[in-house]
Design an enzyme around this catalytic site. Structure first.
Site, PDB file in Angstrom:
ATOM      1  N   GLN A   1      -9.394   2.555  -4.862  1.00  0.00           N
ATOM      2  CA  GLN A   1      -8.799   0.794  -5.829  1.00  0.00           C
ATOM      3  C   GLN A   1      -9.160   0.515  -4.608  1.00  0.00           C
ATOM      4  OE1 GLN A   1      -4.633   2.370  -5.883  1.00  0.00           O
ATOM      5  NE2 GLN A   1      -5.110   1.302  -7.025  1.00  0.00           N
TER       6      GLN A   1
ATOM      7  N   ASP B   1      -7.859   5.985  -7.799  1.00  0.00           N
ATOM      8  CA  ASP B   1      -7.310   7.436  -7.424  1.00  0.00           C
ATOM      9  C   ASP B   1      -6.577   7.484  -7.056  1.00  0.00           C
ATOM     10  OD1 ASP B   1      -7.290   5.493  -5.234  1.00  0.00           O
ATOM     11  OD2 ASP B   1      -8.819   6.287  -3.726  1.00  0.00           O
TER      12      ASP B   1
END
Length: 496
Positions: A79, A241
């Protein structure tokens, strides 16, 4: 015979999981390590082409017969990263990552422009914390002015991989939450937060369109050919993720708490409503199912243990054996493992600290244990905020590299006082991406797939890896955790 591929583009590596839902088993896995460019100013960067090279390598490791069975791909990405593209789709500069703390000052500038952190939370649900994508834009405008002038597309790592696979731009709300610009309550961009980031430019026009979590797109023919895949492969919306790890650990209904022990440490749970905290004690993110994902993130988890291993010339794979003769509390040795600065607690300029050294306790084994304990205490500090808000959990589902360690598993159980379960698929993010691809493809074909039911059917726990808290160890950790909090309070003014 169909296979669904999950790709996890992480900080340390790219991982691939090829899942056969009919057989309920993983047909193959592969991986490729990634480099990380680190600077003394806190910068942490990777080149986008490294991800693509790693993805090519992962597919090349699969038997051609398996590649022919692939029907869909889901992408999980680290991210908060910033991938700047020009109007022709060319990458303009290295990607600044989630663990990059060089833009800490820009976080404050953006929040000051809207009236402070509380106003940021009011507008979008989150403050702009170090590492969030928003702060990377003004930094780039100052330090990479030519790239900023040519900027035509703002992408996150998972967006860029999807763009490479399909030639199309999109973003989904889970990963978009980590930019700092998304109004997570209403799932649309906050115009005020975008203007606060750059009042002279329409940043909204540079962002990919937001899509639903179950969207799918066709793979580009030339990419399919290059990877040895069928041309009718679909690419699902994918996500960050943590959002993919939530799916991969079955955290798509309320009451489940997932913990990921990787480069960063994360705690997250499912909610059917936006879980915004007025004090910003956790990240109020959307998830990649249509719900929300309250999340705690620490920036130093296996970072700390690997640093000790490197310093003392041993592999962390030997860590469990090394700790066999140590006890909870590391004989009083205490580490605040903020080697990369820290997000939880919010100390972007923080540095690691070691306390309580004596002539007898300062051993390699205790140092390694102190690093591991410090990483877990940081997560416990965030967990306490969840509990203060009334959230209750009966067990923890553990994923990430740390879940492979029996010592990590037992330590988490003892520190949190909760049973720990480990899914069979330890790489939760890659597996979750594969399950999301299965879910989205089924829905696109007219099926009424329920993600919670799908996760319940395919996410299986490995009972041999479960851990249960031991009362004596829990008490020992509680005393050391209290010391951790007192030392944390003491060092806060040093790194304010």
């Amino acid at each position: 015979m169909s296979l669904y591929v999950g790709l996890d583009v992480g900080t340390q590596s790219v991982k691939l999981v090829a899942y056969d839902p009919d057989a309920r088993q993983v047909a193959a896995t592969s991986g490729h390590a990634l480099e990380l460019a680190a600077g003394d100013d806190g910068s942490r960067e990777q080149r986008a082409e490294w991800w693509i090279e790693a993805i090519r390598s992962c597919f090349a490791q699969l038997d051609p017969a398996l590649r022919e069975r692939v029907v869909a791909i889901g992408v999980s990405g680290q991210q908060h990263g910033f991938v700047p593209l020009d109007r022709d789709g060319n990458v303009l500069a290295p990607a600044k990552l989630w663990c990059d703390t060089s833009t800490a000052a820009e976080c404050d500038l953006i929040m000051d422009a809207v009236g402070g952190a509380a106003r940021s939370i009011e507008l979008a649900g989150n403050p702009i914390l170090v590492g969030y994508t928003a702060s990377k834009l003004p930094w780039t405008r100052i330090h990479r002015s030519q790239a900023y002038a040519q900027l035509a597309s703002i992408m996150l790592p998972h967006d860029y991989v999807n763009f490479w696979l399909t030639g199309e731009r999109w973003m989904e709300c889970g990963d978009a939450s980590g930019t700092g610009w998304l109004d997570v309550r209403n799932r649309h961009w906050s115009e005020e937060m975008l203007r606060a980031t750059d009042p002279d430019r329409d940043l909204g026009a540079l962002l990919p369109p937001l899509v639903e979590a179950d969207a799918t797109f066709p793979i580009a023919a030339h990419i399919a050919d290059a990877l040895g895949l069928p041309r009718n492969v679909r690419v699902s919306a994918g996500g960050g993720d943590n959002m993919m790890a939530a799916i991969g650990t079955g955290n798509v209904t309320q009451g489940v708490l997932s913990m990921s022990l990787g480069t960063s440490g994360t705690l997250f749970a499912y909610s059917d409503r936006a879980m915004v905290d007025d004090a910003g004690r956790w990240a109020a993110f959307c998830d990649s199912t249509g719900g929300w994902l309250p999340l705690i993130c620490t920036m130093n988890c296996t970072v700390a243990t690997e640093a000790v291993g490197k310093l003392c010339s041993f592999s962390t794979k030997e860590g469990d054996a090394l700790l066999a003769g140590t006890r909870p509390g590391a004989e009083g040795l205490l580490m605040l493992p903020f080697l990369n600065g820290e997000r939880t607690p919010n100390l972007p300029n923080g540095r690691g600290s070691l306390f309580g050294m004596t002539a007898t306790n300062f051993t390699v084994a205790n140092l390694y244990r102190a690093a591991m304990e410090g990483a877990v205490y940081s997560l416990k500090n965030g967990y306490d905020a969840f509990v203060d808000a009334g959230m209750r959990f009966e067990a923890i589902r553990l994923t990430g590299g740390g879940s492979h360690s029996a010592v990590w598993r037992q330590m988490v159980a003892d520190v949190f006082g909760l049973p720990v379960d480990v899914p069979e698929q330890a790489e939760g993010a890659a597996f979750g991406a594969a399950l999301q691809a299965l879910w989205a493809t089924t829905r696109a074909q007219g099926g009424n797939a329920d993600l919670a039911a799908l996760a319940a059917a395919h996410v299986r726990l490995e009972p041999r890896l479960s851990a249960h808290p031991h009362a004596e160890a829990t008490a020992a950790y509680a005393a050391q955790y209290a010391r951790f909090l007192s030392h944390l309070d003491a060092i806060r003014p040093l790194y304010a």
